[in-house]
Write a protein that holds these residues in place. Structure first.
Motif, PDB file in Angstrom:
ATOM      1  N   ASP A   8       0.844  -4.847   8.184  1.00  0.00           N
ATOM      2  CA  ASP A   8      -0.378  -4.419   8.572  1.00  0.00           C
ATOM      3  C   ASP A   8      -0.136  -3.353   9.794  1.00  0.00           C
ATOM      4  OD1 ASP A   8      -1.931  -5.747   6.886  1.00  0.00           O
ATOM      5  OD2 ASP A   8      -2.352  -7.280   8.407  1.00  0.00           O
ATOM      6  N   SER A   9       0.915  -3.632  10.658  1.00  0.00           N
ATOM      7  CA  SER A   9       1.275  -2.987  11.759  1.00  0.00           C
ATOM      8  C   SER A   9       1.793  -1.500  11.335  1.00  0.00           C
ATOM      9  CB  SER A   9       2.443  -3.672  12.794  1.00  0.00           C
ATOM     10  OG  SER A   9       3.768  -3.950  11.894  1.00  0.00           O
ATOM     11  N   SER A  10       2.587  -1.370  10.389  1.00  0.00           N
ATOM     12  CA  SER A  10       3.023  -0.245   9.580  1.00  0.00           C
ATOM     13  C   SER A  10       1.911   0.425   9.278  1.00  0.00           C
ATOM     14  CB  SER A  10       4.134  -0.339   8.534  1.00  0.00           C
ATOM     15  OG  SER A  10       5.273  -0.964   9.057  1.00  0.00           O
ATOM     16  N   ALA A  11       0.942  -0.039   8.413  1.00  0.00           N
ATOM     17  CA  ALA A  11      -0.231   0.770   7.914  1.00  0.00           C
ATOM     18  C   ALA A  11      -1.206   1.307   8.949  1.00  0.00           C
ATOM     19  CB  ALA A  11      -1.134  -0.349   7.073  1.00  0.00           C
ATOM     20  N   THR A  17       0.786  -1.182  -0.083  1.00  0.00           N
ATOM     21  CA  THR A  17      -0.024   0.123   0.101  1.00  0.00           C
ATOM     22  C   THR A  17       0.756   1.303   0.123  1.00  0.00           C
ATOM     23  OG1 THR A  17      -1.657  -1.151   1.294  1.00  0.00           O
ATOM     24  CG2 THR A  17      -1.799   1.276   1.127  1.00  0.00           C
ATOM     25  N   SER A  18       0.295   2.317  -0.803  1.00  0.00           N
ATOM     26  CA  SER A  18       1.269   3.473  -0.716  1.00  0.00           C
ATOM     27  C   SER A  18       0.265   4.649  -0.212  1.00  0.00           C
ATOM     28  CB  SER A  18       1.340   3.763  -2.143  1.00  0.00           C
ATOM     29  OG  SER A  18       1.831   5.220  -2.223  1.00  0.00           O
ATOM     30  N   TRP A  19       0.737   5.172   0.694  1.00  0.00           N
ATOM     31  CA  TRP A  19      -0.051   6.305   1.517  1.00  0.00           C
ATOM     32  C   TRP A  19       0.584   7.697   0.926  1.00  0.00           C
ATOM     33  CZ3 TRP A  19      -3.709   4.295   4.783  1.00  0.00           C
ATOM     34  CH2 TRP A  19      -3.640   3.124   5.046  1.00  0.00           C
ATOM     35  N   THR A  54       4.004   0.803   2.449  1.00  0.00           N
ATOM     36  CA  THR A  54       3.821  -0.213   3.788  1.00  0.00           C
ATOM     37  C   THR A  54       3.564  -1.362   3.237  1.00  0.00           C
ATOM     38  OG1 THR A  54       1.466   0.256   4.239  1.00  0.00           O
ATOM     39  CG2 THR A  54       2.979   1.594   5.445  1.00  0.00           C
ATOM     40  N   VAL A  80       0.866   4.369  10.258  1.00  0.00           N
ATOM     41  CA  VAL A  80       0.437   5.639   9.223  1.00  0.00           C
ATOM     42  C   VAL A  80      -1.243   6.275   9.420  1.00  0.00           C
ATOM     43  CG1 VAL A  80       0.247   6.198   6.747  1.00  0.00           C
ATOM     44  CG2 VAL A  80       2.288   4.845   7.557  1.00  0.00           C
ATOM     45  N   ILE A 127       4.353   7.254   1.397  1.00  0.00           N
ATOM     46  CA  ILE A 127       4.644   5.993   2.419  1.00  0.00           C
ATOM     47  C   ILE A 127       4.327   4.815   2.129  1.00  0.00           C
ATOM     48  CG2 ILE A 127       4.917   5.413   5.091  1.00  0.00           C
ATOM     49  CD1 ILE A 127       3.950   8.506   5.743  1.00  0.00           C
TER      50      ILE A 127
END
Length: 300
Positions: free
Chosen positions: A269-272, A136-138, A266, A275, A264
């Motif tokens: 799941d923890s990184s997502a 995923t790109s945030w 990711t 964010v 950002i």
């Protein structure tokens, strides 16, 4: 699938060797520059009216040399949607077909849908586009960054620690950081790639034993996007992580126009979740993968 044929602009094309890789850095990612310098990838630049306006880097996969991976492809702003990217990519494919004696089977590229015109370019050339659901790109514009929960409370530099930019770090310091990242299974950048980042906006937090406890490395994608290319906190130290993120964000918002987008990526799941908590205004998009099947068609 048959690629769409179209008139090609009058341009000059040049190979980018290891000696020219640093000069191509404005149009290539740090990863691409280092792979070319190490002899692990092939680079090519396109010039029009004496000005370099596009560059591409690709490599044959070590485990399957019939599979070509595009590491970087960039067309300068103001010159997009004129066929320059297609021209450059077609020339690259011709060159690689010759180098491999026509044994290429697939060409692939992972890219962000935020990259202006890239998906349209790949579609015109016959690539099949698929969504990379695991990545995923945030994205958040810098003008929204300072008002986000990331800055709900200013975090001081932890006691006994020192906060320094990559710009002021010695190579020995960066090698120590890379070793620490590798020990934790998150080494996305090497020392030369860190040197290619926005060094004045990239921070490392060191403890009293000169060990890295957190870092936030920011790299330039193009004139409108920057991205968090490396983020790390030792032992899940949230205060240390917020400290380096706040320091990087402070510099970015003072250095770049407010419409520049921070991206950002990711995987976990923890990184997502992190964010989403710190930057709830981030827009989430899944990365894309473009694949060109050369097994049943004459590509160029």
């Amino acid at each position: 699938m048959e690629m769409e044929k179209e008139p090609l602009p009058e341009v000059e094309l040049y190979s980018i060797g290891s000696g020219e890789a640093d000069y191509a850095a404005p149009l290539l990612t740090g990863e691409a520059v280092e792979k070319i310098k190490a002899g692990m990838a092939f680079g090519m630049a396109l010039a029009e009216e004496g000005e370099v306006r596009a560059a591409v880097c690709a490599r044959l996969l070590p485990e399957n040399e019939t599979h070509l991976e595009l590491v970087s492809l960039y067309v300068a702003q103001g010159h997009r949607r004129r066929g320059l990217g297609c021209t450059l990519l077609m020339e690259l494919l011709e060159e690689m077909e010759s180098v491999t004696d026509g044994t290429l089977t697939y060409v692939t590229a992972a890219f962000s849908p935020q990259m202006d015109g890239l998906e349209q370019l790949f579609t015109r050339m016959g690539f099949v586009i698929e969504e990379e659901s695991a990545v995923t790109s945030w994205q958040i514009p810098l003008k929204k960054l300072m008002g986000s929960p990331l800055f709900a409370r200013r975090v001081s530099v932890p006691g006994g620690c020192t906060l320094r930019t990559v710009e002021h770090a010695q190579d020995l310091d960066l090698r120590r950081l890379v070793e620490k990242l590798a020990q934790n299974g998150v080494a996305d950048l090497n020392v030369p790639q860190m040197r290619q980042s926005l060094t004045g906006a990239s921070y490392i937090l060191w403890n009293e034993n000169a060990e890295p406890v957190a870092c936030a490395i920011v790299s330039k994608q193009d004139d409108t996007h920057v991205y968090l290319s490396q983020f790390f906190t030792a032992n899940g130290n949230k205060a240390a992580g917020v400290c380096v993120l706040q320091a990087a964000a402070d510099v970015l918002t003072g250095l770049l126009p407010e419409n520049v987008v921070l991206e950002i990526p990711t995987i976990a799941d923890s990184s997502a979740r992190l964010v989403q908590r710190l930057l709830p205004d981030c827009a989430a998009t899944h990365m894309r993968r473009a694949t060109l099947d050369l097994t049943g068609t004459e590509a160029v």
